[in-house]
Structure formats: structure tokens, C-alpha cells
Scaffold this motif. Structure first.
Motif, PDB file in Angstrom:
ATOM      1  N   LYS A  74       0.834  -1.201   0.000  1.00 45.04           N
ATOM      2  CA  LYS A  74       0.000   0.000   0.000  1.00 45.04           C
ATOM      3  C   LYS A  74       0.874   1.258   0.000  1.00 45.04           C
ATOM      4  N   ARG A  75       1.913   1.238   0.829  1.00 44.27           N
ATOM      5  CA  ARG A  75       2.813   2.381   0.933  1.00 44.27           C
ATOM      6  C   ARG A  75       3.616   2.541  -0.368  1.00 44.27           C
ATOM      7  N   LEU A  76       3.972   1.401  -0.968  1.00 47.53           N
ATOM      8  CA  LEU A  76       4.695   1.450  -2.240  1.00 47.53           C
ATOM      9  C   LEU A  76       3.849   2.120  -3.321  1.00 47.53           C
ATOM     10  N   CYS A  77       2.535   1.798  -3.322  1.00 45.41           N
ATOM     11  CA  CYS A  77       1.634   2.417  -4.305  1.00 45.41           C
ATOM     12  C   CYS A  77       1.626   3.930  -4.134  1.00 45.41           C
ATOM     13  N   ASP A  78       1.752   4.396  -2.868  1.00 47.38           N
ATOM     14  CA  ASP A  78       1.786   5.840  -2.632  1.00 47.38           C
ATOM     15  C   ASP A  78       3.063   6.450  -3.200  1.00 47.38           C
ATOM     16  N   ILE A  79       4.145   5.669  -3.189  1.00 49.98           N
ATOM     17  CA  ILE A  79       5.429   6.207  -3.649  1.00 49.98           C
ATOM     18  C   ILE A  79       5.540   6.180  -5.174  1.00 49.98           C
ATOM     19  N   ARG A  80       5.083   5.052  -5.782  1.00 54.27           N
ATOM     20  CA  ARG A  80       5.140   4.942  -7.241  1.00 54.27           C
ATOM     21  C   ARG A  80       4.293   6.031  -7.889  1.00 54.27           C
ATOM     22  N   GLY A  81       4.847   6.684  -8.867  1.00 52.75           N
ATOM     23  CA  GLY A  81       4.091   7.710  -9.574  1.00 52.75           C
ATOM     24  C   GLY A  81       4.089   9.034  -8.854  1.00 52.75           C
ATOM     25  N   ASN A  82       4.342   9.003  -7.533  1.00 53.57           N
ATOM     26  CA  ASN A  82       4.304  10.217  -6.738  1.00 53.57           C
ATOM     27  C   ASN A  82       5.730  10.695  -6.447  1.00 53.57           C
ATOM     28  N   ARG A  83       6.541   9.821  -5.848  1.00 58.18           N
ATOM     29  CA  ARG A  83       7.922  10.205  -5.567  1.00 58.18           C
ATOM     30  C   ARG A  83       8.897   9.611  -6.586  1.00 58.18           C
ATOM     31  N   ILE A  84       8.503   8.472  -7.197  1.00 57.21           N
ATOM     32  CA  ILE A  84       9.326   7.879  -8.258  1.00 57.21           C
ATOM     33  C   ILE A  84       8.445   7.656  -9.483  1.00 57.21           C
ATOM     34  N   GLY A  85       8.829   8.233 -10.601  1.00 53.64           N
ATOM     35  CA  GLY A  85       8.094   7.987 -11.844  1.00 53.64           C
ATOM     36  C   GLY A  85       8.929   7.089 -12.734  1.00 53.64           C
ATOM     37  N   MET A  86       8.259   6.409 -13.682  1.00 53.82           N
ATOM     38  CA  MET A  86       9.048   5.532 -14.551  1.00 53.82           C
ATOM     39  C   MET A  86       8.495   5.546 -15.965  1.00 53.82           C
ATOM     40  N   ILE A  87       9.398   5.525 -16.947  1.00 57.50           N
ATOM     41  CA  ILE A  87       8.972   5.348 -18.333  1.00 57.50           C
ATOM     42  C   ILE A  87       9.718   4.156 -18.929  1.00 57.50           C
ATOM     43  N   PHE A  88       9.114   3.562 -19.963  1.00 58.52           N
ATOM     44  CA  PHE A  88       9.624   2.295 -20.488  1.00 58.52           C
ATOM     45  C   PHE A  88      10.058   2.437 -21.937  1.00 58.52           C
ATOM     46  N   GLN A  89      10.569   1.309 -22.453  1.00 58.92           N
ATOM     47  CA  GLN A  89      11.145   1.319 -23.793  1.00 58.92           C
ATOM     48  C   GLN A  89      10.124   1.486 -24.906  1.00 58.92           C
ATOM     49  N   GLU A  90       9.021   0.761 -24.815  1.00 56.26           N
ATOM     50  CA  GLU A  90       8.123   0.651 -25.959  1.00 56.26           C
ATOM     51  C   GLU A  90       6.980   1.652 -25.891  1.00 56.26           C
ATOM     52  N   PRO A  91       7.137   2.844 -26.453  1.00 58.76           N
ATOM     53  CA  PRO A  91       6.029   3.798 -26.348  1.00 58.76           C
ATOM     54  C   PRO A  91       4.777   3.315 -27.073  1.00 58.76           C
ATOM     55  N   MET A  92       4.954   2.408 -28.069  1.00 57.91           N
ATOM     56  CA  MET A  92       3.783   1.977 -28.830  1.00 57.91           C
ATOM     57  C   MET A  92       2.820   1.168 -27.961  1.00 57.91           C
ATOM     58  N   THR A  93       3.337   0.455 -26.958  1.00 57.54           N
ATOM     59  CA  THR A  93       2.458  -0.398 -26.162  1.00 57.54           C
ATOM     60  C   THR A  93       2.352   0.053 -24.709  1.00 57.54           C
ATOM     61  N   ALA A  94       3.060   1.127 -24.357  1.00 55.86           N
ATOM     62  CA  ALA A  94       3.080   1.515 -22.941  1.00 55.86           C
ATOM     63  C   ALA A  94       1.840   2.292 -22.520  1.00 55.86           C
ATOM     64  N   LEU A  95       1.044   2.735 -23.494  1.00 53.82           N
ATOM     65  CA  LEU A  95      -0.161   3.489 -23.145  1.00 53.82           C
ATOM     66  C   LEU A  95      -1.389   2.624 -23.395  1.00 53.82           C
ATOM     67  N   ASN A  96      -2.398   2.817 -22.556  1.00 51.37           N
ATOM     68  CA  ASN A  96      -3.642   2.072 -22.718  1.00 51.37           C
ATOM     69  C   ASN A  96      -4.362   2.548 -23.987  1.00 51.37           C
ATOM     70  N   PRO A  97      -4.593   1.649 -24.951  1.00 51.25           N
ATOM     71  CA  PRO A  97      -5.144   2.084 -26.236  1.00 51.25           C
ATOM     72  C   PRO A  97      -6.588   2.592 -26.163  1.00 51.25           C
ATOM     73  N   VAL A  98      -7.314   2.252 -25.111  1.00 50.55           N
ATOM     74  CA  VAL A  98      -8.727   2.645 -25.085  1.00 50.55           C
ATOM     75  C   VAL A  98      -8.986   3.867 -24.225  1.00 50.55           C
ATOM     76  N   LYS A  99      -7.944   4.500 -23.693  1.00 49.21           N
ATOM     77  CA  LYS A  99      -8.158   5.708 -22.892  1.00 49.21           C
ATOM     78  C   LYS A  99      -7.470   6.903 -23.539  1.00 49.21           C
ATOM     79  N   THR A 100      -8.059   8.077 -23.388  1.00 52.49           N
ATOM     80  CA  THR A 100      -7.466   9.271 -23.989  1.00 52.49           C
ATOM     81  C   THR A 100      -6.191   9.640 -23.237  1.00 52.49           C
ATOM     82  N   ILE A 101      -5.328  10.398 -23.912  1.00 54.72           N
ATOM     83  CA  ILE A 101      -4.064  10.765 -23.271  1.00 54.72           C
ATOM     84  C   ILE A 101      -4.335  11.657 -22.068  1.00 54.72           C
ATOM     85  N   GLY A 102      -5.365  12.505 -22.163  1.00 59.44           N
ATOM     86  CA  GLY A 102      -5.699  13.373 -21.025  1.00 59.44           C
ATOM     87  C   GLY A 102      -6.056  12.549 -19.798  1.00 59.44           C
TER      88      GLY A 102
END
Lengths: 528, 315
Positions: A74-102
Motif C-alpha cells: 500500500k505504501r509502495l503504491c503511494d510512492i510509485r508515480g508520486n515520488r518515483i516515476g518511470m517510463i519504459f522502452q516501448e512507447p507503442m504499447t506503454a499506453l492504454n489504447p482505449v483511454k485518452t491521453i488526457g
């Protein structure tokens, strides 16, 4: 900022990381380099607490005075995205195809309860603008499939920095991108680090990228850090032999003795390949798309011709036409004096063979190597009867033990598979081999070996090559002449050395400028 | 999105037109005398001639097709040869049983399948997963009429909660009618739910392995949040496909269950039409079923596009 102390990771019974210790300093860029399987990504995933199923980490990962390996999920979930962000190699598949970028950027804000939904969307728009996607041109309602790879990577970055984390982990963020896009994304990351006071852990296989970006570097091999330190001194000294080897391999140019120019064996005159336009309504169509637009060149026997350009420039379409897989809409391709088209006789196909990029996908997994390598025999009018002897011979040629012909392809490594692919291309004793990004998926040390092999085979068999790649340094190392392709046209062509030393076309200059390089004076020390 | 729906609707209309020509041709035009076929081997030539005239078989083919189509469009399906009543009337009575039964079974099947599929996928490799997979294997393997008989034995004969068969009609009251459809719907739903649950599970497992789920987790979403917010909608496409196929099957393929429970449904009407060689009934029903299947396909297409924005711009 983050300190890994004796971090070890096992997945099942396999030890993946051995006592990795690394300090990520605040406000600095730390580079983690190594070949595939060295444990770079696992280090990042262990820090994030996102190891794959069955993975366990021991040691300590300290963020402030918290050990990320022992705090509850639970505490890790608070840290991920908040204190540590991460990006990955494959931009083509790293985003959810059915949700808008906003929605996807805003989600980072409201899952952490940092903004109401309305505020989150407003901040999302700001963050997207910050990464170079202004709302006038890229409204929040866009879907990922409406964006290019580079734009998608920008969205991923916006998601990761939405809450201004203290640390951003970028795992091969530009490996899947074209060189000019790579330069833009690296610029953006550098700017964000400077302006937001963020730390960046940059994971890459590319020494030149690290050289241009990182304050500190750690070199990884087989789950261990073999050398670490401030970037420039590390590059100047290169104390560990592996670092030296890696460096030598990344700029490796095989010994080549240019063959005397022979007669032309392949000619293209004003070749046009167009695709039907997009459908408009039931019967209408948009104008046809010209993927290859008036391309002309000649290839002589024994010559290596490079073809460079970014994705979508028409390289692959041109290749398919040269191989006689697709018909051309205008112009003419001739090989060995005969016209090339989809219905050329098989015997002619035996004279032109091809090696593709993916050493995993280009073999039938249910065939033994003997059958795989001997497959092009069906092109020949009367195939040789001593099939096993011929296969053994080419396997020996490419440095594979002929005993391997009774094994299946999954028993071989990526580099060995690419050797087998070359053996398959060699077996009909062709005059021309098309190498379509044939070394792009390989690690630098394997790549160096394959480049040597390619050069050796050329000298021994008097082969001609068409060497297609997005990687300019490789093309520079192995070709006599080069063609630069942009939007379906050849914009510059000439002797490789001359084109690289004094590019004439602005696009060639742009490509060369965008290619990351290790500063030359860093290399002097160990060259001497 | 509207444009997408419009082009799909247009292709739906075209498919219907083609289907109507094929059905008409197979039954009425292709050599062989429908009238002789309907009357059987021992019919007198006079009787056959009389029937031919009654069916209008002697007229021009194009005119007959247009007549038939015109009738279909205005709800006049002709008169059944065996029942001596308008086919439309017969069909209406049967649809009043079959459509609610199919919907009832489909809703049940979906309500059972999706949650257990999701549980199995989320807890992959656990006891719950193995239990669910075992149960669905059984659900697929055991024929639905056996389920039906089991249900009758337990709930009608032993517990006496439901009647063993028959349909009182909607005039008897909504709940009374629904009660009569409950056991058949359950019997139909169980095998379908087993298939659907397995599809849901594998689709979700595949989706959970995608890169964007890792991205979502890196944003700070918990495993459960990542599943509900990102994975589910992406896993829906194969599930929608199966749901569409199942509805078409349930509408006309419930004949065995209809027989077990003495329900006056479409399946039995077709079966009777065929055994009694009542081509007028068969022809109309086949056309109706084709229409239903094409309509369901259309709705599934629209649902695809609603679920996945990438499909809205294509095709």
C-alpha cells in the motif's frame, strides 16, 4: 536520494542480480549501461517493487529512511508515480489504447489524491504542454493510436512527471525511436532534470547516449556492477576490461578491403511504389500514398551499398520491391539483366537472398536447423543431392558447429540465430544479400562479431550487399556507398566516407547531428 | 462513431439482401418441385397442381421474389400449409417465448461468467483458479439437456419450487412467466457461462501482461485498480464476440431444452416445419434468423467500437 545496498534479485531459482549497490544522487543523471540480460531493467523494477511473478529481492533500497523492499504494498503504491516515476522502452504499447491521453495523465494526479478530477485535467494539459504536446495541437481527447512513437513517449513522460517526482527512471526510453526523435526526447529529459531538480536513472545499452546525458555511470554485466563513477573520468580511464570491450564493440568497424568494382548486377530506374489511399466512405478513396518515389541506383558486383533513413521513409517498401515481392507502379528494377517483378522465375530469386532483423521471428520453430538452412534449395531448378554436406559447409562458414544442424532453433542464442539466418541466405550461393536491419536487434558485442562475419563472407564469396539500417555508425563501418532516404526519395547518395564527412543535404546533416557520439577527446587516453 | 455505425448499417442491409436471394433461390427456384416435396411421395398430380397454384409457383420468378420480400417487409409471411394460420402469427407466439428465454439465459450466463473469469485471472495459479477452471471444464463437457433433467429432478420433482415444464404465457403475469422460464434459462446458461468464463479469463490474463498495465502500476495504481481501470475494457473484445455468437445460438438452438421443458419456442417450430415439409414456415423462419444473426453482429460491431477507439476510424 535513492541508495541500493547489496540489492540481489532471484526469479524462481535463477539469480538475476548479485549485490548491486548504486547511489542515485539528487538532481543528477545516473546512467546504467550494459547488454541485454545484464540486469539493468531488473534493478529498476526492483526499486519500483514491480518485479515479475516469482521474483524476490533482498538487500536494501533506501528512499530517505524507508527501505522500499520491506514497506507494505500500500505504501509502495503511494510512492510509485508520486515520488518515483518511470517510463519504459516501448512507447507503442506503454499506453492504454482505449483511454485518452488526457485521462491517462490525469490519472496519475487523482490516484494519489493530489487533485480533483477537474483540476487533474487542467494540470494534465499543463504537463502535456511541458513535454511538448500543446493542447491546441494535441487535445486531451486524443487516443494513443493517433500519435507517433515519439509523441507517445512524451505522453508517457508527462504521466511520469505529473506529480514532479524526486526520481524518474527511464528504461531504454529512446531505443525504439528514430535518431532525430531520440535526440528530442533526450533533450526533453535533460531539460526536465535541470528545471525540476529531479534525479534521473537512465537505463540504456548505448554508451554514446550515456556519455551525452549522465553525470554518473554504472556499467553492468551478468547482474553485477563492474565499474562505476563520474562519467567523463570513467570513459577516459575504462578500468574494467568489460567496459573497454563494450566500448570497442560499440564503435567496431570490420577490416574490409574494397573489391574492385565489377559489372552492375542490380539497377533501379525511377522506381515508384504507391499504396491505395485511405478509404473515404463506402466507395471513395484518398489519393494514393507514394511510399517509394522515383528511386534510381545501381549496385555493382562485390559492392556494399548502405540505405539509411528513419522509420516510414520507405526503406522496407523499397526492399520488398527489390526482392520481387511487390510489383512496382512505375519505373523498372533489373537484376542480372532481367526484369524483377513478383512473377520472376525461382532461379532468379536464388541469386538474391535476404536476412531480416528479428532473429527470433524469422524461423519456423518446429523445423530443425538443417531443414531451415536448406529451405532456399526449393528455388533451384535441380537442387543439390548432398544436402547435409552443403548445410554443414555453410554452417561452418558462419561459425556454427555443423553438429547443430539436427537441433531446433530455440536452442540457439540471438547472435547464433542471426548466423544461421546468414547461412540460410548463403546456401544458394547468391550474388546479392539484402541485410534488412540485420544487426539492429543484437547487443553491441554480438553485433561486432556479426559485422566481422559479414565482411569476411563478402571477401570470400565476392558478395554484394544492400545494407539497410537506421543506425548510421554501422552503415559507416561496413559500406562503400550510401543512400539517404527521406519520405520515399533518395535525398543524398555517394561514397560512404565522403557523405559522412561532408554531408550535403540538410536531412543528412540533421541525421548526423542527432546521432549521439562519445566526445572524441575522451577516447584519446586509451587509444594511445 | 456515427459514420462507423452508418457504414456498418449499410453493409448489414446488403448482407440481408444477399441472404434473401440465396434463401429464395434454394427453396423455390432450384430444380425440384416444392409443391411435390411438401405433399410427399404419394400425392396425386391434381393435389400437387392445386398446391402449386395456391403457392403461386407458376408465376414469374422475379415477381415471386418481390412478392415474398414485399410480404416480409410488411409483416405478411404467408400462410402455413400445415397449421393453416398466418406464419406471422405463429412466429409472434414463438418469439414471445424464445427472445425472452435467450435474453434471460444470456444475462445469467454473463452475470455468472464475467465475475468468475475475472477472479480466476486475477488469482492465476491459485486454488480458486483451479477450482473455477475445473468447474467450467465440467460445464462445457456435460450436455445441457442433462443439466436440464437434473434441474427438473431437484427443483421441480424433489423441492417442488418450479414446475417441470410448460409455459403459461405472458397473460398469466410477468413473474409467473419468468418463473416458468427460469429452469430452462439456467440449463441453457450453464454451458455458455463456462465457455464465456474461460474466454474472459484468458483475455484478461493476456491483457494483464501488457506493457500499459506495467505503466499503470508504475503510476501508483494497485493491482486491483490496474485491473479494473485498464485491463477490463481491453479484455472485452473477445468476450463481446462470444456473447454475440451465443445469443444467435440461444435464439434458435435451444430446441433440445425447449423439448425437455415443453416450451413453445422457435426451435421447435423450425423442427416441426422441417419434419412436416412446411416450406413456407421454414423459408420465413430461416430469413428471420438470418436477420437476427446479422442484427446481433451489427450490435457487436457497435459494441467493439464503443470499447476500442482504434476500431472507430478503421473500415
Amino acid at each position: 536520494m535513492i541508495r541500493c545496498e547489496k540489492l540481489s534479485v532471484t526469479i524462481g531459482d535463477d539469480a538475476i542480480l548479485h549485490e548491486v549497490s548504486v547511489d542515485i544522487a539528487p538532481g543528477k543523471v545516473t546512467g546504467l549501461v550494459g547488454e541485454s540480460g545484464s540486469g539493468k531493467s531488473m534493478t529498476a523494477l526492483a526499486i519500483m517493487g514491480l518485479l515479475p511473478r516469482g521474483g524476490t529481492a533482498t538487500g536494501r533500497v533506501m528512499l530517505g529512511d524507508e527501505d522500499l523492499l520491506t514497506i507494505p504494498e500500500k505504501r509502495l503504491c503511494d510512492i510509485r508515480g508520486n515520488r518515483i516515476g518511470m517510463i519504459f522502452q516501448e512507447p507503442m504499447t506503454a499506453l492504454n489504447p482505449v483511454k485518452t491521453i488526457g485521462d491517462q495523465v490525469a490519472e496519475t494526479l487523482f490516484v494519489h489524491g493530489k487533485a480533483t478530477r477537474a483540476d487533474a485535467r487542467r494540470i494534465a494539459a499543463e504537463k502535456l504542454e511541458r513535454v511538448g504536446l500543446p493542447p491546441e495541437r494535441f487535445p486531451l481527447s486524443r487516443f494513443p493510436h493517433e500519435l507517433s512513437g515519439g509523441q507517445r513517449q512524451r505522453v508517457a513522460i508527462a504521466m511520469a512527471i505529473a506529480l514532479s517526482p524526486e526520481l524518474l527512471i527511464a528504461d531504454e526510453p529512446t531505443t525504439a525511436l528514430d535518431v532525430t526523435t531520440q535526440a528530442q526526447i533526450l533533450d526533453l529529459l535533460k531539460r526536465l532534470v535541470a528545471e525540476e531538480g529531479m534525479s534521473l536513472l537512465l537505463i540504456t545499452h548505448d554508451l554514446a547516449v550515456v556519455a551525452g546525458m549522465a553525470d554518473h555511470v554504472a556499467v553492468m554485466k551478468d547482474g553485477e556492477i563492474v565499474e562505476a563513477g563520474a562519467t567523463e573520468p570513467l570513459f577516459r580511464r575504462m578500468e574494467h576490461p568489460y567496459t573497454k570491450r563494450l566500448f570497442a564493440a560499440s564503435s567496431h568497424a570490420p577490416e574490409r578491403t574494397p573489391l574492385p568494382g565489377g559489372e552492375p548486377i542490380l539497377t533501379a530506374r525511377n522506381v515508384v511504389r504507391s499504396y491505395p489511399g485511405e478509404r473515404r466512405g463506402l466507395f471513395g478513396r484518398a489519393d494514393p500514398v507514394r511510399a517509394v518515389d522515383g528511386v534510381s541506383f545501381t549496385l555493382a558486383r562485390g559492392e556494399s551499398l548502405g540505405l539509411v533513413g528513419e522509420s516510414g521513409c520507405g526503406k522496407s517498401t523499397l526492399t520488398r520491391a527489390l526482392l520481387g515481392l511487390d510489383a512496382v507502379q512505375a519505373g523498372e528494377i533489373t537484376a542480372f539483366g532481367n526484369r524483377v517483378s513478383p512473377d520472376i522465375p525461382n532461379a532468379m530469386r536464388a541469386g538474391i537472398q535476404v536476412v531480416f532483423q528479428d532473429p527470433y521471428g524469422s524461423f519456423n520453430p518446429r523445423w530443425r536447423v538443417e531443414r531451415l538452412v536448406a529451405e532456399p534449395f526449393h528455388l533451384m531448378a535441380d537442387p543439390p543431392t548432398d544436402r547435409r554436406a552443403r548445410v554443414a559447409e555453410v554452417l561452418k562458414d558462419v561459425g556454427i558447429d555443423p553438429a547443430g544442424m539436427d537441433r531446433y532453433i530455440h536452442e540457439f542464442s540471438g547472435g547464433q540465430r542471426q548466423r544461421i539466418a546468414i547461412a540460410r541466405a548463403l546456401i544458394t550461393k547468391p550474388d546479392l544479400i539484402v541485410l534488412d536491419e540485420a544487426v539492429s536487434a543484437l547487443d553491441v558485442s554480438i553485433r561486432a562479431q556479426i559485422l566481422d562475419l559479414i565482411a569476411k563472407l563478402q571477401a570470400e564469396h565476392g558478395l554484394s550487399y544492400i545494407f539497410i539500417s537506421h543506425d548510421l555508425s554501422v552503415v559507416r563501418a561496413v559500406t562503400d556507398r550510401v543512400m539517404v532516404m527521406q519520405a520515399g526519395r533518395i535525398v543524398e547518395t555517394g561514397e560512404t566516407q565522403a557523405v559522412f564527412d561532408a554531408p550535403e543535404h540538410p536531412y543528412t546533416r540533421q541525421l548526423l547531428a542527432a546521432t549521439p557520439t562519445i566526445p572524441e577527446d575522451w577516447q584519446e587516453t586509451h587509444d594511445a | 462513431m456515427l459514420r462507423f455505425a452508418f457504414t456498418r448499417a449499410l453493409s448489414l442491409a446488403l448482407s440481408l439482401l444477399v441472404a434473401s436471394v440465396v434463401i429464395f433461390a434454394v427453396i423455390e427456384v432450384i430444380p425440384g418441385d416444392p409443391a411435390a416435396y411438401m405433399l410427399g411421395l404419394n400425392a396425386s398430380p391434381e393435389a400437387v397442381a392445386a398446391l402449386r397454384e395456391q403457392l403461386g409457383l407458376d408465376g414469374n420468378v422475379a415477381m415471386r421474389y418481390l412478392d415474398w420480400m414485399g410480404g416480409m417487409l410488411t409483416g405478411d409471411f404467408g400462410t402455413s400449409y400445415t397449421y393453416k394460420v398466418p406464419v406471422a402469427e405463429l412466429v409472434n407466439q414463438r418469439l414471445a417465448v424464445s427472445v425472452p428465454l435467450a435474453l434471460y439465459a444470456l444475462v445469467l450466463s454473463t452475470l455468472i461468467a464475467l465475475p468468475i473469469g475475472i477472479i480466476a485471472a486475477s488469482a492465476r495459479g491459485s486454488a480458486a483458479d483451479y477450482g473455477i477452471m475445473g468447474a467450467t471444464q465440467l460445464g462445457i463437457a456435460v450436455p445441457n439437456f442433462w443439466f436440464a433433467m437434473l434441474l427438473v429432478l431437484i427443483f421441480a420433482v424433489t423441492l417442488r419450487w418450479f414446475s417441470a415444464g410448460g409455459f403459461p404465457g405472458w397473460d398469466a403475469g410477468f413473474w409467473v412467466a419468468m418463473k416458468a422460464l427460469t429452469l430452462p434459462a439456467v440449463a441453457l446458461a450453464l454451458p455458455q457461462a463456462s465457455i464465456l468464463a474461460r474466454v474472459m479469463r484468458s483475455a484478461l490474463i493476456e491483457t494483464l501482461g501488457q506493457d500499459y498495465i506495467r505503466t499503470a502500476r508504475a503510476k501508483g495504481l494497485s493491482r486491483r485498480e490496474a485491473t479494473t481501470r485498464h485491463a477490463l475494457r481491453n479484455a472485452l473484445i473477445p468476450v463481446l464476440t462470444i456473447i454475440g455468437l451465443q445469443f444467435s445460438f440461444l435464439l434458435a438452438g435451444a430446441i433440445i431444452i425447449e423439448n425437455v421443458f415443453y416450451l413453445p419456442g422457435l426451435g421447435r417450430l423450425i423442427f416441426q416445419g422441417i419434419t412436416q415439409r412446411d416450406l413456407i414456415v421454414v423459408e420465413s423462419l430461416v430469413m428471420l434468423l438470418v436477420f437476427a444473426v446479422i442484427l446481433v453482429t451489427f450490435l457487436v460491431d457497435i459494441a467493439y467500437a464503443a470499447a476500442d477507439p482504434r476500431l472507430r476510424t478503421k473500415r
